[in-house]
Write an enzyme that holds these catalytic residues in place. Structure first.
Site, PDB file in Angstrom:
ATOM      1  CG  ASP A 141      -2.036  -1.160   1.256  1.00  0.00           C
ATOM      2  OD1 ASP A 141      -2.371  -1.308   0.180  1.00  0.00           O
ATOM      3  OD2 ASP A 141      -2.286  -1.631   2.234  1.00  0.00           O
TER       4      ASP A 141
ATOM      5  CG  ASP B  35      -0.377  12.963  21.036  1.00  0.00           C
ATOM      6  OD1 ASP B  35      -0.101  13.839  21.965  1.00  0.00           O
ATOM      7  OD2 ASP B  35       0.101  11.792  21.172  1.00  0.00           O
TER       8      ASP B  35
ATOM      9  CB  ALA C 203      -4.583   3.309   6.852  1.00  0.00           C
TER      10      ALA C 203
HETATM   11  P1  NAP Z   1       3.968   2.374   6.872  1.00  0.00           P
HETATM   12  O1  NAP Z   1       4.160   3.177   8.114  1.00  0.00           O
HETATM   13  O2  NAP Z   1       5.237   1.455   6.186  1.00  0.00           O
HETATM   14  O3  NAP Z   1       2.795   1.274   7.140  1.00  0.00           O
HETATM   15  C1  NAP Z   1       1.485   1.536   7.359  1.00  0.00           C
HETATM   16  C2  NAP Z   1       0.829   0.137   7.367  1.00  0.00           C
HETATM   17  O4  NAP Z   1      -0.733   0.731   6.876  1.00  0.00           O
HETATM   18  C3  NAP Z   1       1.245  -0.705   6.258  1.00  0.00           C
HETATM   19  O5  NAP Z   1       1.044  -2.197   6.604  1.00  0.00           O
HETATM   20  C4  NAP Z   1       0.384  -0.543   5.009  1.00  0.00           C
HETATM   21  O6  NAP Z   1       0.097  -1.510   4.247  1.00  0.00           O
HETATM   22  C5  NAP Z   1      -0.854  -0.169   5.619  1.00  0.00           C
HETATM   23  N1  NAP Z   1      -1.911   0.842   4.899  1.00  0.00           N
HETATM   24  C6  NAP Z   1      -1.756   1.708   4.086  1.00  0.00           C
HETATM   25  N2  NAP Z   1      -2.769   2.311   3.668  1.00  0.00           N
HETATM   26  C7  NAP Z   1      -3.863   1.542   4.252  1.00  0.00           C
HETATM   27  C8  NAP Z   1      -5.176   1.256   3.912  1.00  0.00           C
HETATM   28  N3  NAP Z   1      -5.759   2.220   3.400  1.00  0.00           N
HETATM   29  N4  NAP Z   1      -5.851   0.439   4.833  1.00  0.00           N
HETATM   30  C9  NAP Z   1      -5.307  -0.383   5.556  1.00  0.00           C
HETATM   31  N5  NAP Z   1      -3.875  -0.500   5.697  1.00  0.00           N
HETATM   32  C10 NAP Z   1      -3.245   0.355   5.044  1.00  0.00           C
HETATM   33  O7  NAP Z   1       3.349   3.497   6.045  1.00  0.00           O
HETATM   34  P2  NAP Z   1       3.162   3.240   4.224  1.00  0.00           P
HETATM   35  O8  NAP Z   1       3.334   1.844   4.080  1.00  0.00           O
HETATM   36  O9  NAP Z   1       3.723   4.266   3.666  1.00  0.00           O
HETATM   37  O10 NAP Z   1       1.416   3.813   4.254  1.00  0.00           O
HETATM   38  C11 NAP Z   1       1.016   5.087   4.911  1.00  0.00           C
HETATM   39  C12 NAP Z   1      -0.057   5.017   5.839  1.00  0.00           C
HETATM   40  O11 NAP Z   1       0.646   4.548   7.260  1.00  0.00           O
HETATM   41  C13 NAP Z   1      -0.508   6.255   6.225  1.00  0.00           C
HETATM   42  O12 NAP Z   1      -1.435   6.848   5.286  1.00  0.00           O
HETATM   43  C14 NAP Z   1      -1.278   5.817   7.607  1.00  0.00           C
HETATM   44  O13 NAP Z   1      -2.625   5.754   7.675  1.00  0.00           O
HETATM   45  C15 NAP Z   1      -0.286   4.599   8.262  1.00  0.00           C
HETATM   46  N6  NAP Z   1       0.020   5.034   9.389  1.00  0.00           N
HETATM   47  C16 NAP Z   1      -0.480   4.246  10.346  1.00  0.00           C
HETATM   48  C17 NAP Z   1      -0.072   4.422  11.633  1.00  0.00           C
HETATM   49  C18 NAP Z   1      -0.555   3.570  12.823  1.00  0.00           C
HETATM   50  O14 NAP Z   1      -1.388   2.869  12.237  1.00  0.00           O
HETATM   51  N7  NAP Z   1      -0.208   3.923  13.982  1.00  0.00           N
HETATM   52  C19 NAP Z   1       0.878   5.342  11.848  1.00  0.00           C
HETATM   53  C20 NAP Z   1       1.629   6.169  10.951  1.00  0.00           C
HETATM   54  C21 NAP Z   1       0.969   5.836   9.541  1.00  0.00           C
HETATM   55  P3  NAP Z   1       1.352  -2.210   3.195  1.00  0.00           P
HETATM   56  O15 NAP Z   1       2.059  -3.095   4.335  1.00  0.00           O
HETATM   57  O16 NAP Z   1       0.696  -3.167   2.289  1.00  0.00           O
HETATM   58  O17 NAP Z   1       2.369  -1.102   2.951  1.00  0.00           O
END
Ligand code: NAP
Ligand code: MN
Length: 268
Positions: A52, A154, A166
């Site tokens: 993603d 925060d 996400a």
């Molecule tokens: P990352 O920090 O490497 O991973 C974030 C995780 O969220 C990965 O497992 C990613 O899938 C998954 N993800 C992304 N979009 C999603 C969606 N719409 N529905 C369900 N899961 C989703 O960051 P990244 O891969 O670049 O993704 C960016 C996203 O990370 C941001 O948009 C934010 O939503 C999320 N994030 C989450 C947290 C938290 O949960 N505490 C904190 C910061 C950011 P993949 O493994 O396939 O990449």
């Protein structure tokens, strides 16, 4: 002369992704498609090989093009990604027959005002406004024309329906079916004491209602505006206006796709 059918393929830098890209390129070329080396805006489809995260990065890098995407999952979760690397032949066969559906995903847009300057942002998952340092921030928030709260905590996250699974979900926000056109405002560690009062749950807003956030910048420790995980630091933000975005992201889904089945398979 027959028109060229162009398909862009992007992959992240992992060896399985690069390998999958090469295999797919060869298979598509055998079927008469043209796979250019660099982004071609005349393409009919963009294939993104990775997780993603790489899908989101590709989307941002090419500024939310109006071309449908399909993802091949070589990452961890792959919520947006529809295919696995062992499904390429099946995919090409079905794609040629038109056996797929297109899922339209809404976006979120923010306009950050600092003095005379305005900076526009678009996200597919969410926009987060939070302190640049690990200290309490105060964000005055209005919805439509009504002042709602002085948030203390925060930060505040505004998620699309597509982004609800996400970061939003990790914060205790609700999973939203992407067919619903709404924004979800989710507090990040809200304080609730006699000193500070904030909503502790998410609130859902219909399209057409604008959210305005006015950070208090007394000793200006700086704020971060984070869009789909990509952050930009600001100081002295006057206002952040958040709305449903103008862009639509179109994702190819195979015929058996069902949002809730996907949710179940990825979360339970
Ligand atoms: P990352 O920090 O490497 O991973 C974030 C995780 O969220 C990965 O497992 C990613 O899938 C998954 N993800 C992304 N979009 C999603 C969606 N719409 N529905 C369900 N899961 C989703 O960051 P990244 O891969 O670049 O993704 C960016 C996203 O990370 C941001 O948009 C934010 O939503 C999320 N994030 C989450 C947290 C938290 O949960 N505490 C904190 C910061 C950011 P993949 O493994 O396939 O990449
Ligand atoms: Mn990732």
């Amino acid at each position: 002369m027959e028109e060229k059918r162009i398909i862009n393929i992007f992959s992240n830098s992992s060896s399985i992704s690069k390998e999958t890209r090469n295999v797919l390129k060869q298979k598509l070329e055998k079927c008469g498609f043209v796979v250019p080396r660099h982004f071609d805006p005349a393409a009919e489809l963009i294939v993104c090989v990775g997780g993603d995260g790489s899908f989101l990065k590709t989307l941002h890098r090419y500024e939310f093009p109006d071309i449908p995407f399909v993802g091949v999952n070589t990452g961890h979760l792959g919520f947006f990604q529809e295919l696995y690397p062992d499904q390429l032949d099946e995919f090409i066969f079905k794609y040629k027959q038109g056996e797929y559906e297109v899922q339209d995903l809404k976006t979120v847009e923010a306009s950050v005002t600092v003095g005379e300057k305005e900076c526009a942002k678009v996200g597919l998952n969410e926009i987060v406004i939070k302190g640049a340092r690990s200290q309490l921030v105060h964000l005055n928030m209005s919805i439509g024309d009504s002042f709602i709260e002085r948030f203390s905590g925060d930060g505040i996250l505004v998620a699309t329906s597509a982004g609800s699974t996400a970061y939003n979900y990790a914060l205790g926000g609700s999973i939203v079916d992407p067919r619903l056109n709404l924004l979800q405002i989710t507090p990040i560690s809200p304080m609730n004491t006699t000193a500070y009062r904030s909503f502790t749950s998410s609130v859902l807003l219909p399209s057409g209602l604008t959210v305005n956030i006015y950070p208090e910048n007394e000793d200006d420790r700086g704020m971060l505006v984070v869009v789909d995980g990509m952050e930009q630091r600001f100081s002295s933000i006057d206002k952040v206006t958040v709305d449903i975005g103008p862009n639509i992201v179109r994702l190819l889904r195979m015929e058996n796709y069902d949002f809730w089945t996907k949710v179940k398979s990825k979360f339970l």
